[in-house]
Motif scaffolding. Structure first.
Motif, short mmCIF file in Angstrom:
data_model
loop_
_atom_site.label_atom_id
_atom_site.label_comp_id
_atom_site.label_asym_id
_atom_site.label_seq_id
_atom_site.Cartn_x
_atom_site.Cartn_y
_atom_site.Cartn_z
N SER A 1 13.63 13.78 -5.11
CA SER A 1 14.17 13.06 -3.96
C SER A 1 15.48 12.34 -4.28
N GLY A 2 15.60 11.85 -5.53
CA GLY A 2 16.78 11.09 -5.93
C GLY A 2 16.70 9.62 -5.56
N PHE A 3 15.50 9.13 -5.20
CA PHE A 3 15.33 7.74 -4.81
C PHE A 3 14.39 7.03 -5.79
N TYR A 4 14.70 5.74 -6.04
CA TYR A 4 13.78 4.90 -6.79
C TYR A 4 12.66 4.45 -5.86
N SER A 5 11.43 4.37 -6.40
CA SER A 5 10.27 3.96 -5.62
C SER A 5 9.31 3.16 -6.49
N CYS A 6 8.53 2.27 -5.83
CA CYS A 6 7.41 1.63 -6.50
C CYS A 6 6.19 2.54 -6.28
N ILE A 7 5.56 2.95 -7.35
CA ILE A 7 4.50 3.95 -7.28
C ILE A 7 3.15 3.34 -7.65
N CYS A 8 2.21 3.43 -6.72
CA CYS A 8 0.85 2.96 -6.99
C CYS A 8 0.16 3.89 -7.98
N PRO A 9 -0.82 3.40 -8.74
CA PRO A 9 -1.50 4.24 -9.73
C PRO A 9 -2.44 5.25 -9.06
N GLU A 10 -2.99 6.12 -9.86
CA GLU A 10 -3.98 7.08 -9.36
C GLU A 10 -5.14 6.32 -8.71
N GLY A 11 -5.68 6.89 -7.65
CA GLY A 11 -6.81 6.27 -6.97
C GLY A 11 -6.40 5.17 -6.01
N HIS A 12 -5.07 4.97 -5.83
CA HIS A 12 -4.57 3.93 -4.94
C HIS A 12 -3.52 4.53 -3.99
N TYR A 13 -3.42 3.96 -2.80
CA TYR A 13 -2.41 4.39 -1.85
C TYR A 13 -1.59 3.17 -1.43
N GLY A 14 -0.45 3.41 -0.80
CA GLY A 14 0.41 2.32 -0.34
C GLY A 14 1.85 2.53 -0.73
N ARG A 15 2.72 1.61 -0.29
CA ARG A 15 4.14 1.72 -0.57
C ARG A 15 4.50 1.28 -1.99
N GLY A 16 3.59 0.61 -2.66
CA GLY A 16 3.85 0.19 -4.03
C GLY A 16 4.52 -1.16 -4.15
N LEU A 17 4.93 -1.76 -3.04
CA LEU A 17 5.53 -3.09 -3.07
C LEU A 17 4.45 -4.15 -3.26
N LYS A 18 4.86 -5.38 -3.50
CA LYS A 18 3.91 -6.47 -3.74
C LYS A 18 2.82 -6.49 -2.66
N GLY A 19 1.57 -6.42 -3.12
CA GLY A 19 0.43 -6.48 -2.21
C GLY A 19 0.19 -5.21 -1.43
N ASP A 20 0.88 -4.14 -1.76
CA ASP A 20 0.72 -2.90 -0.98
C ASP A 20 0.31 -1.72 -1.86
N CYS A 21 -0.66 -1.96 -2.73
CA CYS A 21 -1.37 -0.89 -3.44
C CYS A 21 -2.85 -1.13 -3.18
N LYS B 1 -7.00 0.41 -3.10
CA LYS B 1 -7.92 1.43 -3.60
C LYS B 1 -8.27 2.40 -2.48
N CYS B 2 -8.40 3.66 -2.86
CA CYS B 2 -8.81 4.66 -1.88
C CYS B 2 -10.22 4.34 -1.36
N PRO B 3 -10.52 4.66 -0.10
CA PRO B 3 -11.86 4.43 0.45
C PRO B 3 -12.92 5.13 -0.38
N ALA B 4 -14.13 4.59 -0.34
CA ALA B 4 -15.26 5.15 -1.09
C ALA B 4 -15.42 6.64 -0.78
N GLY B 5 -15.61 7.40 -1.83
CA GLY B 5 -15.80 8.84 -1.67
C GLY B 5 -14.51 9.63 -1.65
N THR B 6 -13.35 8.94 -1.77
CA THR B 6 -12.06 9.64 -1.80
C THR B 6 -11.27 9.22 -3.04
N TYR B 7 -10.24 9.97 -3.33
CA TYR B 7 -9.44 9.67 -4.52
C TYR B 7 -8.06 10.30 -4.37
N LYS B 8 -7.05 9.63 -4.89
CA LYS B 8 -5.70 10.20 -4.92
C LYS B 8 -5.36 10.53 -6.37
N PRO B 9 -5.32 11.81 -6.71
CA PRO B 9 -5.20 12.19 -8.12
C PRO B 9 -3.83 12.01 -8.73
#
Length: 332
Positions: free
Chosen positions: A291-311, A313-321
């Protein structure tokens, strides 16, 4: 008209087996390719069709460079910075490069980029060089946010030969298995010696050679320098403004996922109003090498924009690999 006679004569010749099936682009496709002689001026409607067709031809070659076996590509852009081009048109050439690179993942292990600007004999300058000085910190974010914006215009002559000789030096650092390509962008009139023998030497070491020029320039010289089949590797447009449009038509809509390279936290400091500590405590600052853009990246198993307070956990029974951007729907 001599031009029309030559085009009709070309159409009557047996199909070149190396030329991919351009016929599907329409009955007029062949007239818009560079055959080594100047074509007549086209109407506004024909100019749009011409850019569309040339864009599809270029798209085919961009696809070959960015896909297939192996991800390594060494790309060298030779950019005319002469007085005949002028500052405004020079920066249209730079926009063309940026647009064309939108399809490539740029990093130490994938695509490496060199941009050489040239005008007079003493003005052949490597303004971007990822090949001679490879480094893990040379990636697409730095290229798009720092290196390309820092390219400067230097007026003078059109020492195309000098640019090709400089490219030869750069390719001494090319990776053995990388796809290799030169993109020469010019108004078409060179001085300071015939550049065609130098172009042949580059092709002999496996470099795919593409030329881009203006209709009023030396289209024969650009045709002669291009790789075979030459009419597929030499692109002649009517104005510098059309360069960016040409590259835009060569882009792919489905660019796939990006590779994220962990960076220092300060590279993400512009992503929040505070100007620092923008990423969540669980996230990392990263460069999207595609993409050529800097981003804040949440860890595996988490979703969100990666900014403060925006990571989150994935809902129970799901996962982001994968640690990459995504909302709740990225948890599967």
């Amino acid at each position: 008209m001599i031009w029309l006679f030559l085009v009709l004569l070309s159409l009557a010749q047996p199909a070149d087996p190396k030329l991919f099936r351009l016929e599907k682009l329409g009955p007029d496709y062949y007239r818009f390719l560079n055959h080594g002689f100047k074509a007549g001026q086209v109407t506004r409607e024909q100019a749009k069709l011409k850019v569309d067709i040339l864009g599809k031809v270029l798209k085919k070659h961009v696809t070959q460079l960015r896909t297939g076996s192996g991800l390594e590509a060494d790309l060298v852009f030779l950019v005319d910075s002469s007085a005949s081009v002028g500052a405004e048109n020079f920066y249209n050439e730079i926009k063309f490069i940026r647009k064309l690179l939108a399809d490539f993942t740029v990093s130490h292990n994938t695509t490496r980029v060199v941009v050489i600007t040239y005008s007079s004999v003493n003005q052949v300058i490597r303004q971007v060089d990822h090949m001679s000085f490879p480094d893990t910190n040379r990636h697409k974010c730095k290229l798009f946010e720092e290196e390309i914006p820092g390219i400067t215009y230097n007026s003078g002559g059109t020492y195309t030969l000098g640019a090709l000789l400089e490219a030869q030096k750069v390719f001494e650092y090319a990776r053995p298995h990388a796809k290799k390509a030169v993109f020469l962008i010019t108004d078409g009139y060179s001085n300071g010696g015939d550049p065609r023998p130098a172009a042949e030497k580059l092709k002999e070491i496996g470099v795919e050679f593409y030329t881009f020029g203006i209709r009023n320039g030396n289209v024969k010289e650009l045709y002669d320098m291009a790789s075979e089949p030459r009419q597929e590797h030499s692109f002649i447009v009517d104005s510098f403004e059309e360069f960016e449009a040409l590259a835009r038509r060569a882009l792919h809509k489905d660019l796939g996922s990006s590779t994220y390279l962990t960076q220092d936290e300060k590279q993400c400091s512009r992503m929040c109003a505070a100007g620092r500590d923008c990423c969540d405590d669980t996230a990392v600052c990263a460069c999207g090498a595609h993409s050529g853009f800097y981003s804040c990246i949440c860890p595996e198993g988490h979703y969100g924009r990666g900014l403060k307070g925006d990571c989150h956990k994935c809902p129970a029974g799901t996962y982001k690999p994968r640690p990459d951007p995504g909302d709740r729907r990225s948890c599967v």
